[in-house]
Design an enzyme around this catalytic site. Structure first.
Site, PDB file in Angstrom:
ATOM      1  N   HIS A  14      41.371  39.759  39.985  1.00 20.77           N
ATOM      2  CA  HIS A  14      40.278  39.562  39.238  1.00 20.77           C
ATOM      3  C   HIS A  14      39.776  40.838  38.535  1.00 20.77           C
ATOM      4  CE1 HIS A  14      36.305  37.608  38.235  1.00 20.77           C
ATOM      5  NE2 HIS A  14      35.685  38.413  38.843  1.00 20.77           N
ATOM      6  N   ASP A  18      30.378  41.355  37.180  1.00 23.76           N
ATOM      7  CA  ASP A  18      31.410  40.608  37.602  1.00 23.76           C
ATOM      8  C   ASP A  18      31.146  39.389  37.003  1.00 23.76           C
ATOM      9  OD1 ASP A  18      33.020  39.115  39.157  1.00 23.76           O
ATOM     10  OD2 ASP A  18      32.633  40.095  41.096  1.00 23.76           O
ATOM     11  N   CYS A  77      38.067  35.595  33.236  1.00 21.84           N
ATOM     12  CA  CYS A  77      37.558  36.928  33.672  1.00 21.84           C
ATOM     13  C   CYS A  77      37.979  38.148  32.634  1.00 21.84           C
ATOM     14  CB  CYS A  77      37.952  37.238  35.115  1.00 21.84           C
ATOM     15  SG  CYS A  77      39.690  37.448  35.469  1.00 21.84           S
TER      16      CYS A  77
END
Length: 258
Positions: free
Chosen positions: A146, A163, A217
């Protein structure tokens, strides 16, 4: 949620896209803006088309972007680290213009080395750079397949962690980066930073744009950096990702942010 673990709604959007590049003149009986948007669409589709995956489509910053990297921007595929590094370099280049904050961006390998091997392992990253003359420092982080982004703002004395799938806040990343800054300041300036003057925050999910799938992401990291480097509020959403992916193809090929 991320990248390789080994290290015509579009027309209206593309009109906005082209507005950065051309004036609204008439070409072949049509507004020049729309004609340019259509030309950009064709160029993007050509980059997405079948071809040799190893064809180099852009080369700068001592990096080559091959067609295989560009394919990762199509649909909802995971981005490669190479795309993220290249895009952050474009952000850094743009920051050299007078009207933008001064920016420095590290690679994803920087934080990994710092967290596992300490300051000595990353000291060379700033051999030719004085971080404390920069306004903003971007630190992309790759953990558990990630991509996320830490942002050091020297002007505001803040370290914030962004995030796009903020299920669990990770303030320890900010703490690690502050310790790095402390050592960097002592080594390069012989000055100690006052921890009480600095704010370290892991941003909450309701404070920043969040992804709604397991694939975007890397795009969120790039767009966090794009907006923050211009001191812009983070007003984009998941619904903007298809447009951003196409726009990034054009920007990377032309080595210029719109």
């Amino acid at each position: 949620m991320s990248a390789d673990c080994t290290v015509p709604q579009q027309v209206s959007k593309m009109e906005m896209f082209a507005a950065h590049r051309v004036e609204n003149t008439v070409e072949d009986g049509r507004p020049g803006q729309l004609a340019a948007a259509e030309a950009m669409e064709r160029e993007i589709e050509a980059a997405f088309s079948r071809g040799n995956p190893n064809d180099v489509l852009s080369s700068a910053f001592e990096m080559d972007i091959i067609r295989l990297d560009i394919w990762r921007l199509k649909g909802s595929r995971w981005l490669s680290a190479q795309i993220i590094h290249f895009y952050l370099n474009l952000v850094t280049e743009r920051s050299k213009k007078e009207e933008y904050p001064a920016v420095q961006a590290f690679t994803i390998y920087f934080y990994c080395k710092l967290a596992t091997r300490g300051y000595a392992a990353v000291k060379k990253y700033t051999e030719d750079v004085n971080l404390f003359t920069k306004h903003i420092v971007f630190v992309p982080v790759f953990m558990n397949c990630h991509f996320t982004l830490a942002v050091i703002d020297m002007r505001k004395k803040t370290i914030k962690y962004f995030d796009s799938a903020a299920v669990k806040r990770k303030k320890e990343i900010c703490e690690t980066l502050f310790k790095y800054l402390q050592e960097e300041s002592q080594q390069k300036r012989h000055l100690e930073l006052d921890r009480s003057e600095w704010t370290l925050r892991s941003m909450r999910s309701h404070e920043i744009p969040q992804q709604e799938n397991g694939d975007d992401c890397g795009v969120f990291v790039c767009k966090y950096a794009d907006y923050i480097s211009r001191d812009r509020p983070l007003t984009f959403t998941q619904s903007d990702m298809p447009y951003f992916r196409k726009r990034m193809v054009w920007e990377i090929i032309h080595q210029q942010l719109l």
